[in-house]
Design a protein around this motif. Sequence first.
Motif, short mmCIF file in Angstrom:
data_model
loop_
_atom_site.label_atom_id
_atom_site.label_comp_id
_atom_site.label_asym_id
_atom_site.label_seq_id
_atom_site.Cartn_x
_atom_site.Cartn_y
_atom_site.Cartn_z
N ALA A 245 0.83 -1.21 0.00
CA ALA A 245 0.00 0.00 0.00
C ALA A 245 0.87 1.27 0.00
O ALA A 245 0.58 2.25 -0.70
CB ALA A 245 -0.93 0.00 1.21
N HIS A 246 1.94 1.25 0.78
CA HIS A 246 2.82 2.44 0.88
C HIS A 246 3.54 2.68 -0.45
O HIS A 246 3.50 3.80 -1.00
CB HIS A 246 3.82 2.25 2.01
N PHE A 247 4.22 1.65 -0.94
CA PHE A 247 5.01 1.83 -2.15
C PHE A 247 4.16 1.88 -3.40
O PHE A 247 4.59 2.42 -4.43
CB PHE A 247 6.06 0.71 -2.27
N GLY A 248 2.95 1.35 -3.30
CA GLY A 248 2.07 1.38 -4.46
C GLY A 248 1.26 2.65 -4.57
O GLY A 248 0.46 2.81 -5.50
N GLY A 249 1.42 3.57 -3.63
CA GLY A 249 0.70 4.85 -3.72
C GLY A 249 -0.73 4.77 -3.29
O GLY A 249 -1.55 5.63 -3.63
N PHE A 250 -1.08 3.76 -2.48
CA PHE A 250 -2.46 3.61 -2.02
C PHE A 250 -2.84 4.76 -1.08
O PHE A 250 -4.01 5.16 -1.05
CB PHE A 250 -2.61 2.26 -1.31
N PHE A 251 -1.86 5.30 -0.30
CA PHE A 251 -2.14 6.37 0.67
C PHE A 251 -2.00 7.77 0.04
O PHE A 251 -2.24 8.77 0.71
CB PHE A 251 -1.22 6.25 1.87
N ALA A 252 -1.57 7.83 -1.21
CA ALA A 252 -1.44 9.14 -1.88
C ALA A 252 -2.82 9.64 -2.29
O ALA A 252 -3.80 8.90 -2.29
CB ALA A 252 -0.54 8.99 -3.11
N TRP A 253 -2.88 10.93 -2.59
CA TRP A 253 -4.14 11.49 -3.06
C TRP A 253 -3.88 12.37 -4.28
O TRP A 253 -3.10 13.30 -4.20
CB TRP A 253 -4.80 12.32 -1.97
N PRO A 254 -4.47 12.04 -5.42
CA PRO A 254 -5.36 10.87 -5.61
C PRO A 254 -4.55 9.57 -5.61
O PRO A 254 -3.34 9.57 -5.82
CB PRO A 254 -5.97 11.15 -6.98
N ARG A 255 -5.24 8.49 -5.32
CA ARG A 255 -4.56 7.21 -5.20
C ARG A 255 -3.94 6.80 -6.54
O ARG A 255 -4.54 6.96 -7.60
CB ARG A 255 -5.54 6.13 -4.73
N GLU A 256 -2.73 6.23 -6.41
CA GLU A 256 -2.03 5.74 -7.60
C GLU A 256 -2.41 4.29 -7.92
O GLU A 256 -2.16 3.81 -9.03
CB GLU A 256 -0.52 5.86 -7.39
N SER A 257 -2.92 3.60 -6.90
CA SER A 257 -3.38 2.21 -7.13
C SER A 257 -4.55 1.95 -6.19
O SER A 257 -4.64 2.54 -5.11
CB SER A 257 -2.26 1.20 -6.89
#
Length: 631
Positions: A568-580
């Motif tokens: 989740a961290h490296f996959g951009g799950f917590f980014a906004w907007p989500r990357e994955s």
Amino acid sequence: MNPLLALSIALRLAGTGYSVALLYRSGDRRFAFLTVMVGLMASRQLWTAQTAGGTGLEELPGLVVSVLAVATVHYLARYVAEESRIKTELEETNDRLRSFRKAVEHAGHAIFLTDTEGTIEYANPAVEDVTGYEPDEVVGTNPRLWKSGEHEEAFYEDLWTTITAGEVWDGEIINRRKNGDLCWVDMTIAPITDADGDVEQFVAVDTDVTDRKERELRIREQKTRLELLNTTNEVIRDVNRELVQADSKAEVEAAACEQFAAADPYESAWIATRNVVNDAVRAQTSTGVDDDTLEAVIAAINDADRETAVDRALETDATQVVAGTDEGGDRYAAVDAAATVAVPLSYRGARYGALVVHASDPGAADAVDVDVLDELGETVAYAINAAESKRLLVTDRVTALTFRLTAGDDPLVALADDLECELALERLSSSGDGDLVAYVTVCETAADDVLEYAAESDGVDDAQAVCDRDDECLFRFVVTGSSIVATLAEHGAVVRSLSADGGEGRLTAELSETADVRSVVEAVSGSHPGASLVGQRERERTAETRGEFRTTLEERFTDRQREAIQRAHFGGFFAWPRESSGEDLAEQMDVSQSTFLQHLRAGQRKVFEEIFDADEATDVDRRRGVAASAD
């Protein structure tokens, strides 16, 4: 007719006519007398010419008399003309003298004449305006009559040597009027010499310039005050710049002392505090003064029979300014201080001592702006507070203070008292508006009762029930009343625990080992009179490193939880907007989306437990959690 006789008669007639003309022109009665005399002489010879005869030699003496008569008329005419000229010149001179006397009498300057010994022979009326003495009072006296004593004897000796040498003395002198007031006089003394250059008299012209001099002194004083204010402002800017870089209480104190001691007219500076044991004044930090000298100053302060400026600065929030001997004795003689300024270091009720500055210029006592220095003292105290709070977050040795509280000391204790319940503080933070936010576990009372109480209370606001268990409930309160927790946080202390059972509470807070415990306790006592210190001890605090914290988390994760969080961290799950998306990450792990989210939530819960759970969190985590309260 005898030629000699005829010539004699002609001369006498000419003399008579000449005398008549002169009498007409000059109006001098002496010509009338000559006219009559010469006329009678001419008449006699005319008579002789008609009655006598002979050779005429006997008329030779008469001819000589006639010549002398005419000469007498001529020389009298010249004498009268010269006399008239002299008379005219005398009149003109007298007119000038009268004009000069009028000018001297009506002059706005004091003018007086003295003999060669300095005795006054004449004084015009203006002398009274300058000296206060009437002219009749000073004539026959010496100008020493208004000697002020403000000048050295060498000053008067130089003056006397100059004028007795035949030179003009011009300068400014301070005299004393008849009523005792001092006045500034612009004086010119000139010698009056004879044809041989010998001094016969002295003339002095005095002009009262007191108003001008006082105006100059005021301007000079204002200029000095402005320069001192500019210097003080520069020092304050330098102090503020140094405070930003200070990392400890000692560095803050040193920065304040060094900046003042390095700027004119300030000579030295030191931090005064109270001895906890006997309440005596002591020095904390100093610059520009050696230890022996400072000890002498402190001894004079502690031996004083009445309160000094340093004492007042330590007890109040107002800057104290005194001249060298304003306190009934020169308490600061050891440092040769012409003026002393004591600035209290106080921030929100906590006193960290006083910044004592000694100045070499006595004008500093009148020129400093106490309001500016009050602000400086508060700034220094704030910097000390911030440094102590910062140090508390990284220090391994702390001082733990335990207070017993009453319902009036804190809104949370008041809540426990009114609802007759037990409560315990779990976590402190701050809201976006800077309000104190407390997470509190409340036992033995219904959640609705707590919410109802909060709605009507002035001490707590915006109450929310976070978690309701069997016999206790976790609440989020915004504390709006006077809280001892906030007071301690403002003064660099970190609250470790707060519990209350009914109307009695107990609180434990930690300070760094270098913190001024006395100032913190005084701040608490001043704001919360019911609070009493019941315990104080120093202890070591085990510091947990970043690696240790990470290891603890690693040990609590299952393999699936660790993998879910990493993906989740490296996959951009917590980014906004989500990357994955969760679906993408679940597919990568070859599990369903619900299973992936279950592992992810479990791992997140364990991270937050390590950070926020008071029972299991380390000291480092607690410090991170309560740092906002110290800020």
